[in-house]
Design a protein around this motif. Structure first.
Motif, PDB file in Angstrom:
ATOM      1  N   HIS A 288       0.636  -1.191   0.047  1.00  0.00           N
ATOM      2  CA  HIS A 288       0.052  -0.134   0.124  1.00  0.00           C
ATOM      3  C   HIS A 288       0.810   1.190   0.007  1.00  0.00           C
ATOM      4  O   HIS A 288       0.546   2.041  -0.788  1.00  0.00           O
ATOM      5  CB  HIS A 288      -1.117   0.034   1.100  1.00  0.00           C
ATOM      6  CG  HIS A 288      -1.974   1.101   1.288  1.00  0.00           C
ATOM      7  ND1 HIS A 288      -2.929   1.387   0.568  1.00  0.00           N
ATOM      8  CD2 HIS A 288      -1.656   2.073   2.068  1.00  0.00           C
ATOM      9  CE1 HIS A 288      -3.450   2.543   0.930  1.00  0.00           C
ATOM     10  NE2 HIS A 288      -2.747   2.952   1.796  1.00  0.00           N
ATOM     11  N   ASP A 289       1.994   1.125   0.957  1.00  0.00           N
ATOM     12  CA  ASP A 289       2.934   2.347   0.747  1.00  0.00           C
ATOM     13  C   ASP A 289       3.487   2.514  -0.520  1.00  0.00           C
ATOM     14  O   ASP A 289       3.732   3.701  -1.039  1.00  0.00           O
ATOM     15  CB  ASP A 289       3.972   2.153   2.069  1.00  0.00           C
ATOM     16  CG  ASP A 289       3.416   2.142   3.270  1.00  0.00           C
ATOM     17  OD1 ASP A 289       2.462   2.781   3.395  1.00  0.00           O
ATOM     18  OD2 ASP A 289       4.197   1.911   4.199  1.00  0.00           O
ATOM     19  N   ALA A 290       3.828   1.383  -1.052  1.00  0.00           N
ATOM     20  CA  ALA A 290       4.407   1.462  -2.341  1.00  0.00           C
ATOM     21  C   ALA A 290       3.634   2.018  -3.471  1.00  0.00           C
ATOM     22  O   ALA A 290       3.916   2.907  -4.314  1.00  0.00           O
ATOM     23  CB  ALA A 290       4.837   0.259  -2.802  1.00  0.00           C
ATOM     24  N   ALA A 291       2.401   2.092  -3.358  1.00  0.00           N
ATOM     25  CA  ALA A 291       1.271   2.184  -4.475  1.00  0.00           C
ATOM     26  C   ALA A 291       1.067   3.788  -4.202  1.00  0.00           C
ATOM     27  O   ALA A 291       1.065   4.866  -5.100  1.00  0.00           O
ATOM     28  CB  ALA A 291       0.174   1.566  -4.061  1.00  0.00           C
ATOM     29  N   ARG A 292       1.205   4.162  -2.726  1.00  0.00           N
ATOM     30  CA  ARG A 292       0.988   5.777  -2.575  1.00  0.00           C
ATOM     31  C   ARG A 292       2.176   6.386  -2.938  1.00  0.00           C
ATOM     32  O   ARG A 292       2.079   7.542  -3.575  1.00  0.00           O
ATOM     33  CB  ARG A 292       1.039   5.975  -1.122  1.00  0.00           C
ATOM     34  CG  ARG A 292      -0.573   5.688  -0.843  1.00  0.00           C
ATOM     35  CD  ARG A 292      -1.000   6.216   0.731  1.00  0.00           C
ATOM     36  NE  ARG A 292       0.216   6.501   1.743  1.00  0.00           N
ATOM     37  CZ  ARG A 292       0.361   5.715   2.802  1.00  0.00           C
ATOM     38  NH1 ARG A 292      -0.426   4.780   3.183  1.00  0.00           N
ATOM     39  NH2 ARG A 292       1.714   5.939   3.640  1.00  0.00           N
ATOM     40  N   THR A 293       3.686   5.793  -3.024  1.00  0.00           N
ATOM     41  CA  THR A 293       4.643   6.474  -3.327  1.00  0.00           C
ATOM     42  C   THR A 293       4.733   6.576  -4.979  1.00  0.00           C
ATOM     43  O   THR A 293       5.099   7.658  -5.274  1.00  0.00           O
ATOM     44  CB  THR A 293       5.829   5.359  -3.056  1.00  0.00           C
ATOM     45  OG1 THR A 293       5.871   5.380  -1.599  1.00  0.00           O
ATOM     46  CG2 THR A 293       7.143   6.212  -3.473  1.00  0.00           C
ATOM     47  N   MET A 294       4.230   5.475  -5.394  1.00  0.00           N
ATOM     48  CA  MET A 294       4.147   5.512  -7.054  1.00  0.00           C
ATOM     49  C   MET A 294       3.314   6.656  -7.509  1.00  0.00           C
ATOM     50  O   MET A 294       3.499   7.200  -8.504  1.00  0.00           O
ATOM     51  CB  MET A 294       3.869   4.358  -7.467  1.00  0.00           C
ATOM     52  CG  MET A 294       5.254   3.339  -7.289  1.00  0.00           C
ATOM     53  SD  MET A 294       4.827   1.814  -8.112  1.00  0.00           S
ATOM     54  CE  MET A 294       5.282   0.644  -6.882  1.00  0.00           C
TER      55      MET A 294
END
Length: 116
Positions: free
Chosen positions: A78-84
């Motif tokens: 989820h953090d990765a998706a937000r970062t992207m």
């Protein structure tokens, strides 16, 4: 950007690792051998990809007897998706600014008197 963000980008930049994540999401939990059976990689290649994903925090591992089982780390994903998404938004803002400047220059050129 932090080192963890760099590891994230490195991890998801490779299409094979993204595909591995997809398969792992379907299974919920799997061994490298089970993942290799569904991917066009050797078990050794799967293990190497899993090590990169583990370093980025995108998967976790647990030992069950002699086997190591991997699962996707949903919070980190989820953090990765937000970062992207944040990176995509920054690039969209930059591209829109470039577009506005180009359009402004084009309009200015249209209103210039002809050169002799």
């Amino acid at each position: 950007m932090t080192d963890l963000d760099d590891e994230l980008w490195t991890a998801v930049a490779e299409p094979g690792r993204r595909r591995l994540l997809d398969v792992l999401l379907v299974h919920g939990e799997a061994t490298p051998t089970a993942l290799a059976a569904e991917l066009p990689f050797t078990r050794q290649a799967v293990s190497k990809h899993l090590a990169v994903l583990l370093d980025a925090g995108l998967v976790t591992q647990r030992r069950e007897g002699r086997e190591v089982r991997y699962t996707v780390e949903p919070d980190r994903l989820h953090d990765a998706a937000r970062t992207m998404i944040a990176a995509a938004n920054r690039w969209n803002a930059r591209l829109n600014a470039i577009k506005r400047m180009a359009e402004s220059l084009h309009r200015a050129e249209e209103h210039e008197p002809p050169r002799a």
